[in-house]
Design a protein around this motif. Sequence first.
Motif, PDB file in Angstrom:
ATOM      1  N   MET A   1     -22.548  28.945   0.584  1.00  0.00           N
ATOM      2  CA  MET A   1     -22.037  27.649   0.201  1.00  0.00           C
ATOM      3  C   MET A   1     -23.067  26.612   0.616  1.00  0.00           C
ATOM      4  O   MET A   1     -23.656  26.728   1.688  1.00  0.00           O
TER       5      MET A   1
ATOM      6  N   GLY B   1     -17.700  23.989  -3.120  1.00  0.00           N
ATOM      7  CA  GLY B   1     -17.077  25.084  -3.849  1.00  0.00           C
ATOM      8  C   GLY B   1     -15.892  25.629  -3.083  1.00  0.00           C
ATOM      9  O   GLY B   1     -15.422  25.032  -2.116  1.00  0.00           O
ATOM     10  N   THR B   2     -15.422  26.784  -3.514  1.00  0.00           N
ATOM     11  CA  THR B   2     -14.246  27.408  -2.914  1.00  0.00           C
ATOM     12  C   THR B   2     -14.576  28.822  -2.476  1.00  0.00           C
ATOM     13  O   THR B   2     -15.205  29.568  -3.221  1.00  0.00           O
TER      14      THR B   2
ATOM     15  N   GLU C   1     -12.468  32.129  -1.352  1.00  0.00           N
ATOM     16  CA  GLU C   1     -11.086  32.601  -1.391  1.00  0.00           C
ATOM     17  C   GLU C   1     -11.043  34.116  -1.308  1.00  0.00           C
ATOM     18  O   GLU C   1     -11.888  34.801  -1.874  1.00  0.00           O
TER      19      GLU C   1
ATOM     20  N   ARG D   1      -7.879  30.522   1.573  1.00  0.00           N
ATOM     21  CA  ARG D   1      -9.058  29.897   0.961  1.00  0.00           C
ATOM     22  C   ARG D   1      -9.451  28.624   1.698  1.00  0.00           C
ATOM     23  O   ARG D   1      -8.662  28.030   2.415  1.00  0.00           O
ATOM     24  N   VAL D   2     -10.686  28.256   1.481  1.00  0.00           N
ATOM     25  CA  VAL D   2     -11.203  26.983   1.965  1.00  0.00           C
ATOM     26  C   VAL D   2     -11.919  26.326   0.792  1.00  0.00           C
ATOM     27  O   VAL D   2     -12.733  26.949   0.111  1.00  0.00           O
ATOM     28  N   VAL D   3     -11.550  25.068   0.537  1.00  0.00           N
ATOM     29  CA  VAL D   3     -12.168  24.281  -0.526  1.00  0.00           C
ATOM     30  C   VAL D   3     -13.079  23.262   0.151  1.00  0.00           C
ATOM     31  O   VAL D   3     -12.624  22.445   0.961  1.00  0.00           O
TER      32      VAL D   3
ATOM     33  N   VAL E   1     -12.408  19.253   4.505  1.00  0.00           N
ATOM     34  CA  VAL E   1     -12.210  20.450   3.689  1.00  0.00           C
ATOM     35  C   VAL E   1     -10.715  20.763   3.681  1.00  0.00           C
ATOM     36  O   VAL E   1      -9.966  20.298   4.534  1.00  0.00           O
ATOM     37  N   THR E   2     -10.294  21.557   2.718  1.00  0.00           N
ATOM     38  CA  THR E   2      -8.893  21.956   2.615  1.00  0.00           C
ATOM     39  C   THR E   2      -8.795  23.456   2.822  1.00  0.00           C
ATOM     40  O   THR E   2      -9.485  24.217   2.135  1.00  0.00           O
ATOM     41  N   ILE E   3      -7.959  23.870   3.784  1.00  0.00           N
ATOM     42  CA  ILE E   3      -7.750  25.296   3.984  1.00  0.00           C
ATOM     43  C   ILE E   3      -6.323  25.655   3.568  1.00  0.00           C
ATOM     44  O   ILE E   3      -5.408  24.848   3.690  1.00  0.00           O
ATOM     45  N   SER E   4      -6.176  26.862   3.057  1.00  0.00           N
ATOM     46  CA  SER E   4      -4.868  27.394   2.681  1.00  0.00           C
ATOM     47  C   SER E   4      -4.715  28.751   3.343  1.00  0.00           C
ATOM     48  O   SER E   4      -5.619  29.578   3.292  1.00  0.00           O
TER      49      SER E   4
END
Length: 103
Positions: A1, A6-7, A9, A21-23, A70-73
């Motif tokens: 990255m 990017g993502t 996942e 995932r992490v965006v 960043v966004t984590i799920s």
Amino acid sequence: MGPEGGTVEVVDSASPVFGARVVIPEGALTEQRVITIEAVAPPAELPEGYIPAGVCVSFQPDGCSFNRPVTISVPYNDRDNDGIIDGSSISEAAAGIFYFNEE
């Protein structure tokens, strides 16, 4: 990255962290980094009143910092859609994500 973002996942449905995932938005990184996601054992001791609601997930590398949020799920199971995380008495509304600091 890299700086383009990017993502990352987990797309292997056999993985215990399938769907994690992490965006990473554009500009969050200034250089190329290898970002990984894996299942890990929960900490030996959790604060009183806390129990894992699912698999513990490790996002690596430790110490990686970002210039933008960043966004984590993190996935959990509720196969019967009753609002309770499978195998627990934890409601979806009460679930949260916590960061574990080994120090």
